[in-house]
Design a protein around this motif. Structure first.
Motif, short mmCIF file in Angstrom:
data_model
loop_
_atom_site.label_atom_id
_atom_site.label_comp_id
_atom_site.label_asym_id
_atom_site.label_seq_id
_atom_site.Cartn_x
_atom_site.Cartn_y
_atom_site.Cartn_z
N LEU A 6 0.86 -1.18 0.00
CA LEU A 6 0.00 0.00 0.00
C LEU A 6 0.89 1.23 0.00
CD1 LEU A 6 -2.70 -0.94 2.69
CD2 LEU A 6 -2.80 -1.25 0.20
N ILE A 7 0.61 2.15 -0.92
CA ILE A 7 1.40 3.37 -1.03
C ILE A 7 0.48 4.56 -0.75
CG2 ILE A 7 2.95 4.73 -2.48
CD1 ILE A 7 3.39 2.22 -4.18
N LEU A 115 4.44 -1.15 3.37
CA LEU A 115 3.86 0.18 3.41
C LEU A 115 4.87 1.19 2.89
CD1 LEU A 115 2.23 0.05 6.96
CD2 LEU A 115 1.09 -0.25 4.75
N ALA A 116 4.38 2.17 2.13
CA ALA A 116 5.24 3.21 1.58
C ALA A 116 4.46 4.50 1.48
CB ALA A 116 5.79 2.80 0.21
N ALA A 172 3.92 -2.37 -10.53
CA ALA A 172 2.75 -1.57 -10.17
C ALA A 172 1.51 -2.43 -9.96
CB ALA A 172 2.49 -0.52 -11.24
N THR A 173 1.43 -3.56 -10.65
CA THR A 173 0.25 -4.42 -10.53
C THR A 173 0.12 -5.05 -9.14
OG1 THR A 173 1.60 -6.19 -11.49
CG2 THR A 173 0.11 -4.99 -12.98
N ASP A 174 1.20 -5.04 -8.35
CA ASP A 174 1.16 -5.64 -7.02
C ASP A 174 0.91 -4.62 -5.92
OD1 ASP A 174 1.79 -7.91 -8.38
OD2 ASP A 174 3.66 -8.33 -7.33
N GLY A 175 0.75 -3.35 -6.30
CA GLY A 175 0.55 -2.31 -5.30
C GLY A 175 -0.77 -1.60 -5.49
N LEU A 176 -1.13 -0.83 -4.48
CA LEU A 176 -2.35 -0.02 -4.54
C LEU A 176 -2.05 1.32 -3.88
CD1 LEU A 176 -5.95 -1.22 -4.03
CD2 LEU A 176 -5.21 0.85 -2.86
N ALA A 177 -2.44 2.40 -4.54
CA ALA A 177 -2.22 3.74 -4.01
C ALA A 177 -3.48 4.24 -3.32
CB ALA A 177 -1.83 4.70 -5.13
N LEU A 178 -3.28 5.01 -2.26
CA LEU A 178 -4.38 5.68 -1.58
C LEU A 178 -4.13 7.18 -1.66
CD1 LEU A 178 -3.73 2.87 0.31
CD2 LEU A 178 -6.01 3.58 1.03
#
Length: 252
Positions: A6-7, A115-116, A172-178
């Motif tokens: 999660l970024i 987490l990032a 990028a396909t393995d992450g999700l931005a908030l």
């Protein structure tokens, strides 16, 4: 692909910092420099469309040629003073995290997610907020913190998200931005990231058509979030790792 990271954006996403922290700190810096202007809530909201504090001030001055004009060096010094005022506010514990943020951070950590952070605000601002809300070791929760001028182009350019993904060695396909803003959404999507929006007072009328979901917050068990855009629109929900994983899987 499974959700691995999660970024988070910072301002407006982790905490609703813009109106009652950054704006106030800017006005304190203007007063300290003897400048004859003060940003009210609507004015600051208009200039939030410009990412980056120094860039925001330059845009404001360009739009108001009758006001005293400042060199880039002057703007940098005022912005540095503004950051100092902001840090003081954070150290005083004046601003909480948005609903559901700490709960989701804890759940993501328990689930083994990375987490990032990807933000245009300064590292000092990030550190002050995290220490104020998550404790002295708050920054250590995040494997990578991409902040400030570490990349050449700020949001809506994808640079900061591309930087974070590269540091994480993560597709990028393995992450999700908030995120909370259209500029942040455009930045994350341009980097290939699915993005969930938790809108704010300042961003509620922006274009979030490319978001995975849009919510009013992340929600708590006693106070669920409302889904504003997406398959569950109109429903109440508490956003957790399983929900985010399901939403990401729909995108595949």
């Amino acid at each position: 692909m499974p959700l691995r990271a999660l970024i988070f954006d910072v301002d407006g996403t982790l905490a609703d910092t813009e109106r009652d922290a950054h704006r106030v700190a800017f006005n304190q810096a203007f007063a300290a420099a003897g400048l004859p202007f003060d940003w009210d809530v609507p004015t600051y909201g208009r200039y939030l469309k410009v990412t980056g504090g120094k860039e925001r001030l330059r845009s404001f001055l360009n739009d108001h040629p009758a006001l005293p004009q400042l060199s880039d060096g002057d703007i940098a010094r005022i912005h540095q003073q503004k950051t100092a005022y902001y840090v003081e506010m954070m150290q005083a514990g004046l601003l909480p995290l948005r609903p559901g943020v700490e709960r989701l951070l804890n759940a993501a950590n328990d689930a083994g997610l990375t987490l990032a952070i990807a933000t245009t605000t300064t590292p000092a601002n990030v550190d002050a907020l995290l220490k104020s809300t998550l404790g002295q070791d708050g920054s250590n929760r995040f494997q990578v913190i991409g902040a400030g001028d570490i990349v050449p182009h700020k949001k809506p350019a994808p640079d900061i998200y591309t930087y974070v993904l590269r540091q994480l060695d993560l597709p990028a396909t393995d992450g999700l931005a908030l995120e909370d803003s259209e500029n942040g959404l455009r930045s994350a999507v341009s980097a290939g990231l699915a993005t969930v929006i938790t809108q704010t007072e300042y961003t509620q009328d922006q274009d979030f058509s490319s978001a995975l979901r849009v919510l009013d917050q992340l929600g708590e068990p006693h106070s669920p979030a409302k889904v504003l855009q997406g398959r569950e629109a109109g429903q109440q929900i508490v956003v957790d790792v399983s929900v985010l994983s399901q939403w990401l899987a729909e995108r595949a």
